[in-house]
Design an enzyme around this catalytic site. Structure first.
Site, short mmCIF file in Angstrom:
data_model
loop_
_atom_site.label_atom_id
_atom_site.label_comp_id
_atom_site.label_asym_id
_atom_site.label_seq_id
_atom_site.Cartn_x
_atom_site.Cartn_y
_atom_site.Cartn_z
N CYS A 1 12.12 1.30 54.00
CA CYS A 1 12.32 0.10 54.81
C CYS A 1 13.80 -0.15 55.06
O CYS A 1 14.20 -0.59 56.13
CB CYS A 1 11.67 -1.11 54.16
SG CYS A 1 9.88 -1.06 54.29
N CYS B 1 4.72 -0.88 54.65
CA CYS B 1 5.34 -2.06 54.06
C CYS B 1 5.45 -3.19 55.08
O CYS B 1 5.44 -2.97 56.29
CB CYS B 1 6.73 -1.74 53.54
SG CYS B 1 6.80 -0.50 52.25
N ASN C 1 2.38 -6.22 54.45
CA ASN C 1 2.05 -4.85 54.06
C ASN C 1 0.58 -4.57 54.36
O ASN C 1 -0.28 -5.45 54.28
CB ASN C 1 2.41 -4.57 52.60
CG ASN C 1 1.80 -5.51 51.61
OD1 ASN C 1 1.63 -6.70 51.89
ND2 ASN C 1 1.46 -5.01 50.44
N GLU D 1 -2.06 -1.70 53.25
CA GLU D 1 -2.36 -0.53 52.42
C GLU D 1 -3.51 0.26 53.03
O GLU D 1 -4.19 -0.21 53.95
CB GLU D 1 -2.70 -0.98 50.99
CG GLU D 1 -1.51 -1.61 50.29
CD GLU D 1 -1.81 -2.01 48.86
OE1 GLU D 1 -3.00 -2.03 48.45
OE2 GLU D 1 -0.84 -2.31 48.13
N GLU E 1 8.05 -4.97 55.87
CA GLU E 1 9.27 -4.91 56.68
C GLU E 1 9.07 -3.97 57.87
O GLU E 1 9.43 -4.28 59.00
CB GLU E 1 10.46 -4.41 55.84
CG GLU E 1 10.81 -5.31 54.67
CD GLU E 1 10.10 -4.90 53.38
OE1 GLU E 1 8.90 -4.50 53.43
OE2 GLU E 1 10.73 -4.99 52.32
N CYS F 1 12.04 -1.38 49.87
CA CYS F 1 12.07 0.00 49.40
C CYS F 1 13.06 0.81 50.25
O CYS F 1 13.54 0.34 51.29
CB CYS F 1 10.67 0.61 49.45
SG CYS F 1 10.12 1.09 51.10
#
Ligand SMILES: [Zn+2]
Length: 138
Positions: free
Chosen positions: A96, A60, A49, A51, A62, A93
């Site tokens: 993803c 993310c 990930n 940010e 993935e 999530c």
């Protein structure tokens, strides 16, 4: 269809997912995630990930792995391994799930927590009624 099995190549991918997680850029949440996608030719593509100070731009692990794989010309992954330091494995999530579905609705998703516990899922089962675009050119 035979049940997906955890193999030596999964162990290699798991190590790559943990390594990718160590590179995660998560100064805001502190929640680091690693991912590794496995392909039929033996390729493994990691992601973590990333940010951003503008929170909504956060990517993310993935989706990071999927983008890296697509850039390498790798589309149909067979397995996705997602690792977090939570005791209970954390599922992808919704965003993803949709992105994973785009390339491999039948792929196996292995979720691994800090205690080594795994849960196994199929992408399409994680996102029933996924969006599909069947418009012009498809
Ligand atoms: Zn996500």
């Amino acid at each position: 269809m035979p049940e997906p099995q955890w193999t030596e190549i999964h162990e290699k991918a798991l190590a790559m997912a943990w390594r990718a997680r160590s590179h995660a850029w998560a100064p805001y949440s502190g929640f680091k995630v690693g991912c590794a996608l496995m392909f039929p030719g033996g390729e493994i593509v990691p992601g973590c990930n990333v940010e951003n100070a503008s929170y909504g731009l956060t990517q993310c692990a993935e989706r990071c792995a999927v983008c890296a794989a697509v850039a390498r010309g790798l589309l149909g992954f067979t397995d996705a391994i997602v690792v977090t330091d939570l005791k209970k494995p954390a599922p992808p999530c919704g965003a993803c799930r949709q992105v994973l579905f785009e390339f491999s609705p039948g792929a196996t998703v292995w979720l691994v927590g800090s205690g080594g516990g795994k849960s196994r899922h199929i992408v399409g089962e994680l996102l029933p009624e996924a969006f599909r675009f069947d418009g012009p050119g498809r």
